[in-house]
Scaffold this motif. Structure first.
Motif, PDB file in Angstrom:
ATOM      1  N   PHE A  16       0.853  -1.190   0.000  1.00 45.98           N
ATOM      2  CA  PHE A  16       0.000   0.000   0.000  1.00 45.98           C
ATOM      3  C   PHE A  16       0.888   1.239   0.000  1.00 45.98           C
ATOM      4  CE2 PHE A  16      -3.244  -2.798   2.129  1.00 45.98           C
ATOM      5  CZ  PHE A  16      -4.083  -2.809   1.052  1.00 45.98           C
ATOM      6  N   LEU A  17       0.454   2.263  -0.718  1.00 49.08           N
ATOM      7  CA  LEU A  17       1.305   3.444  -0.884  1.00 49.08           C
ATOM      8  C   LEU A  17       1.061   4.489   0.198  1.00 49.08           C
ATOM      9  CD1 LEU A  17       0.943   3.883  -4.737  1.00 49.08           C
ATOM     10  CD2 LEU A  17       2.635   2.567  -3.476  1.00 49.08           C
ATOM     11  N   ARG A  18       2.138   5.133   0.567  1.00 47.24           N
ATOM     12  CA  ARG A  18       2.032   6.282   1.470  1.00 47.24           C
ATOM     13  C   ARG A  18       1.441   7.436   0.662  1.00 47.24           C
ATOM     14  NH1 ARG A  18       7.551   5.702   3.217  1.00 47.24           N
ATOM     15  NH2 ARG A  18       7.993   7.388   1.771  1.00 47.24           N
ATOM     16  N   THR A  21       3.934   9.044  -1.808  1.00 45.50           N
ATOM     17  CA  THR A  21       4.255   8.227  -2.988  1.00 45.50           C
ATOM     18  C   THR A  21       3.092   8.258  -3.965  1.00 45.50           C
ATOM     19  OG1 THR A  21       5.369   6.756  -1.453  1.00 45.50           O
ATOM     20  CG2 THR A  21       5.140   5.976  -3.698  1.00 45.50           C
ATOM     21  N   PRO A  43      -8.301  -0.037   0.814  1.00 41.57           N
ATOM     22  CA  PRO A  43      -9.157  -0.120   1.996  1.00 41.57           C
ATOM     23  C   PRO A  43      -9.448   1.271   2.562  1.00 41.57           C
ATOM     24  CG  PRO A  43      -6.950  -0.892   2.504  1.00 41.57           C
ATOM     25  CD  PRO A  43      -6.982  -0.645   1.030  1.00 41.57           C
ATOM     26  N   SER A  44     -10.668   1.449   3.011  1.00 45.13           N
ATOM     27  CA  SER A  44     -11.141   2.757   3.462  1.00 45.13           C
ATOM     28  C   SER A  44     -10.475   3.201   4.770  1.00 45.13           C
ATOM     29  CB  SER A  44     -12.649   2.655   3.645  1.00 45.13           C
ATOM     30  OG  SER A  44     -13.105   3.659   4.490  1.00 45.13           O
ATOM     31  N   ILE A  45     -10.227   4.506   4.848  1.00 39.36           N
ATOM     32  CA  ILE A  45      -9.771   5.094   6.112  1.00 39.36           C
ATOM     33  C   ILE A  45     -10.850   6.091   6.524  1.00 39.36           C
ATOM     34  CG2 ILE A  45      -7.966   6.417   7.240  1.00 39.36           C
ATOM     35  CD1 ILE A  45      -6.052   5.512   5.061  1.00 39.36           C
ATOM     36  N   PRO A  46     -11.753   5.712   7.420  1.00 36.73           N
ATOM     37  CA  PRO A  46     -12.881   6.591   7.736  1.00 36.73           C
ATOM     38  C   PRO A  46     -12.466   7.762   8.621  1.00 36.73           C
ATOM     39  CG  PRO A  46     -12.980   4.592   9.053  1.00 36.73           C
ATOM     40  CD  PRO A  46     -11.786   4.453   8.170  1.00 36.73           C
ATOM     41  N   ASN A  59     -11.222   9.802  14.095  1.00 38.14           N
ATOM     42  CA  ASN A  59     -10.196   8.801  13.817  1.00 38.14           C
ATOM     43  C   ASN A  59      -8.992   9.472  13.146  1.00 38.14           C
ATOM     44  OD1 ASN A  59      -8.852   6.385  13.223  1.00 38.14           O
ATOM     45  ND2 ASN A  59      -9.938   6.165  11.282  1.00 38.14           N
ATOM     46  N   PRO A  60      -8.130  10.102  13.956  1.00 36.17           N
ATOM     47  CA  PRO A  60      -6.963  10.728  13.344  1.00 36.17           C
ATOM     48  C   PRO A  60      -6.066   9.655  12.728  1.00 36.17           C
ATOM     49  CG  PRO A  60      -6.767  10.782  15.741  1.00 36.17           C
ATOM     50  CD  PRO A  60      -8.109  10.221  15.426  1.00 36.17           C
ATOM     51  N   HIS A  61      -5.769   9.795  11.439  1.00 33.34           N
ATOM     52  CA  HIS A  61      -4.986   8.756  10.749  1.00 33.34           C
ATOM     53  C   HIS A  61      -3.928   9.475   9.905  1.00 33.34           C
ATOM     54  CE1 HIS A  61      -3.941   5.367   8.299  1.00 33.34           C
ATOM     55  NE2 HIS A  61      -4.808   4.574   8.903  1.00 33.34           N
ATOM     56  N   PRO A  62      -2.664   9.121  10.074  1.00 37.12           N
ATOM     57  CA  PRO A  62      -1.621   9.853   9.343  1.00 37.12           C
ATOM     58  C   PRO A  62      -1.729   9.735   7.820  1.00 37.12           C
ATOM     59  CG  PRO A  62      -0.701   7.975  10.539  1.00 37.12           C
ATOM     60  CD  PRO A  62      -2.113   8.113  10.970  1.00 37.12           C
ATOM     61  N   GLN A  79      -6.424   3.958   1.736  1.00 36.19           N
ATOM     62  CA  GLN A  79      -4.981   3.729   1.628  1.00 36.19           C
ATOM     63  C   GLN A  79      -4.760   3.212   0.210  1.00 36.19           C
ATOM     64  OE1 GLN A  79      -2.978   2.418   4.978  1.00 36.19           O
ATOM     65  NE2 GLN A  79      -1.176   3.134   3.912  1.00 36.19           N
TER      66      GLN A  79
ATOM     67  N   LEU B 165       0.861  -5.351   2.852  1.00 34.08           N
ATOM     68  CA  LEU B 165       1.440  -4.524   3.916  1.00 34.08           C
ATOM     69  C   LEU B 165       1.598  -3.103   3.383  1.00 34.08           C
ATOM     70  CD1 LEU B 165       4.253  -6.946   5.065  1.00 34.08           C
ATOM     71  CD2 LEU B 165       2.068  -6.569   6.194  1.00 34.08           C
ATOM     72  N   ALA B 166       1.748  -2.159   4.298  1.00 35.71           N
ATOM     73  CA  ALA B 166       1.991  -0.782   3.873  1.00 35.71           C
ATOM     74  C   ALA B 166       3.442  -0.647   3.429  1.00 35.71           C
ATOM     75  CB  ALA B 166       1.687   0.167   5.010  1.00 35.71           C
ATOM     76  N   GLU B 167       3.751   0.487   2.854  1.00 33.38           N
ATOM     77  CA  GLU B 167       5.098   0.713   2.314  1.00 33.38           C
ATOM     78  C   GLU B 167       6.173   0.526   3.379  1.00 33.38           C
ATOM     79  OE1 GLU B 167       6.665   4.275  -0.144  1.00 33.38           O
ATOM     80  OE2 GLU B 167       4.518   4.194  -0.436  1.00 33.38           O
ATOM     81  N   PHE B 172      -2.032  -3.142   7.499  1.00 36.83           N
ATOM     82  CA  PHE B 172      -3.048  -2.085   7.386  1.00 36.83           C
ATOM     83  C   PHE B 172      -3.950  -2.056   8.625  1.00 36.83           C
ATOM     84  CE2 PHE B 172      -7.406  -0.835   6.368  1.00 36.83           C
ATOM     85  CZ  PHE B 172      -7.182   0.464   5.963  1.00 36.83           C
ATOM     86  N   MET B 174      -7.205   0.360   9.843  1.00 39.46           N
ATOM     87  CA  MET B 174      -8.097   1.484   9.558  1.00 39.46           C
ATOM     88  C   MET B 174      -7.981   2.574  10.621  1.00 39.46           C
ATOM     89  SD  MET B 174     -12.141   1.075   9.334  1.00 39.46           S
ATOM     90  CE  MET B 174     -12.405   0.107   7.887  1.00 39.46           C
ATOM     91  N   GLN B 176      -5.283   2.920  12.663  1.00 39.91           N
ATOM     92  CA  GLN B 176      -3.858   3.227  12.904  1.00 39.91           C
ATOM     93  C   GLN B 176      -3.547   3.334  14.399  1.00 39.91           C
ATOM     94  OE1 GLN B 176      -2.080   3.647   9.846  1.00 39.91           O
ATOM     95  NE2 GLN B 176      -0.322   3.184  11.095  1.00 39.91           N
ATOM     96  N   LYS B 190      -3.193   4.529  20.234  1.00 35.94           N
ATOM     97  CA  LYS B 190      -4.603   4.365  20.612  1.00 35.94           C
ATOM     98  C   LYS B 190      -4.717   3.035  21.336  1.00 35.94           C
ATOM     99  CE  LYS B 190      -6.272   6.690  16.463  1.00 35.94           C
ATOM    100  NZ  LYS B 190      -7.003   6.539  15.226  1.00 35.94           N
TER     101      LYS B 190
END
Lengths: 158, 253
Positions: A16-18, A21, A43-46, A59-62, A79, B165-167, B172, B174, B176, B190
């Protein structure tokens, strides 16, 4: 819905890409040109916790970031794992492969470009049942037409 | 002759790793140090330092019925004190995580007392009295059963075990819950249900690919040990499958 006459490609990376990227890759693709439509999958990041005891909390997600593609800001909601492209003609495919190879040259994982059919060409019975007869045919088969906020339009060079 | 458990069939490295984890006489390798307070924070069931809430009075204070089973079975510390039943849940990546749901359940049943494990395809939950849970969780987190990147402590929204997997090599998530820092250390920001923690809990560096492939309990035909290569395992599974299929017809070997 898409016209079956346009070729489609799918860009699949082994990881999965940052967001940075993904931004780099998308900007490189925009430079190549010849892309009619593009869909970013993964996949979703809600924005809020969707279920469980913490449901509804932020849901803080980087990786849920705003990236800048072409001349537009794009809010990432997934992602990035797969990018589906609808092209104007088959002549752009080799340039897209080159662009992808260039972006992934310094990464320690691979990325493949596949040609095939990845967008729906006509609504299914379930689409009709879910979204009704008046669903926006431009985005049906790519994303949920009930979703607020339409597609992001990136101005080409033509 | 006294019964001696075999723990599992197989001649491959994966089968050997599985047996090692299940066998309670084998000590699990300690990979990292996590304090009791860190565990309490990740679990998120009570505030660190708070008293254990109870579900019933301590056993010593209540009249127990005259029951032969209660005389045989010694209650665990948590049961003795009347603690609530609480849980910890793990998700293990298919990319060579050191443990996986079925394996976890077998391992815990052999190693721990007073537990109720629940096994699903992508996650495994274990429930027990809160005091015991913290003790067991510490062992599950500190030892080789956990990898900081490919194992997630996830009470809810567990999705990710079968994804790429992530980079940076993290599975993964959701929500984090754990973040790989610039210094290469994974920190939980968290708790297991996704509520932000007051302070980040460090659980060490992710283990390298070579170590994971040598210690995994997952058969994997891409880059790992393929299941088909372990003839003994296949023979055993086929025998069980055949016997349970024929069971209604009164099998005779």
């Amino acid at each position: 819905m898409t016209e079956a006459i346009y070729p489609q490609v799918r860009i699949v990376s082994a990881r999965f890409l940052r967001p940075d990227t993904a931004e780099q890759l998308l900007n490189r693709l925009v430079q190549v040109g010849g892309i009619r439509r593009m869909s970013i999958n993964g996949p979703s990041i809600p924005a809020t916790v969707p279920y469980g005891p913490a449901r509804g909390q932020p849901n803080p997600h980087p990786d849920r970031k705003v990236i800048h593609v072409g001349d537009q800001d794009v809010q990432l909601q997934v992602q990035v794992g797969t990018i589906i492209l609808e092209l104007e003609d088959e002549s752009c495919i080799s340039a897209i492969c080159e662009a992808v190879d260039e972006v992934f040259a310094d990464k320690d994982f691979s990325c493949t470009v596949q040609q095939g059919r990845y967008m729906k060409t006509q609504p299914t019975m379930s689409d009709y049942a879910k979204y009704g007869p008046d669903a926006d045919k431009e985005i049906l088969g790519l994303v949920d037409p009930r979703k607020k906020g339409g597609p992001i339009i990136i101005q080409g060079t033509k | 002759m006294a019964y001696k458990p075999q723990y599992g069939p197989g001649t491959s490295k994966v089968a050997e790793n599985r047996r090692k984890q299940m066998n309670p006489s084998q000590k699990l390798e300690k990979m990292r140090d996590v304090t009791d307070e860190d565990i309490v924070l990740i679990l998120g069931h009570r505030a660190p330092g708070a008293a254990y809430p109870t579900a019933h009075p301590p056993l010593a204070e209540q009249q127990e019925p005259d029951c032969p089973i209660r005389k045989i079975v010694t209650p665990t510390d948590g049961a003795k004190a009347g603690d609530r039943v609480r849980y910890i849940q793990f998700a293990d990546s298919m990319f060579f995580a050191p443990c996986h749901p079925y394996q976890r359940t077998y391992t815990e049943c052999y190693r721990f007392r007073g537990i109720d494990p629940g096994t699903l395809s992508g996650r495994q939950i274990v429930e027990c009295r809160e005091r015991d849970l913290e003790k067991y969780s510490k062992e599950l987190v500190e030892t080789e059963l956990l990898d900081a990147a490919r194992t997630g402590i996830r009470g809810a929204t567990v999705h990710g075990h079968s994804l790429r997997l992530a980079e940076n090599g993290m599975m993964f998530d959701m929500l984090q819950r754990s973040v790989l820092g610039e210094d290469g250390i994974v920190r939980y920001v968290k708790n297991q249900i996704g509520e932000p923690l007051d302070r980040a809990v460090a659980i060490g560096k992710p283990l390298d690919e070579k170590w994971l492939k040598a210690h995994t309990t997952i058969f994997h035909s891409l880059g790992g040990t393929p299941y088909r290569d372990d003839a003994e395992y296949i023979e055993y599974v086929q025998r069980i499958h055949s016997l349970r299929t024929k069971y209604g017809f009164m099998p005779k070997e």
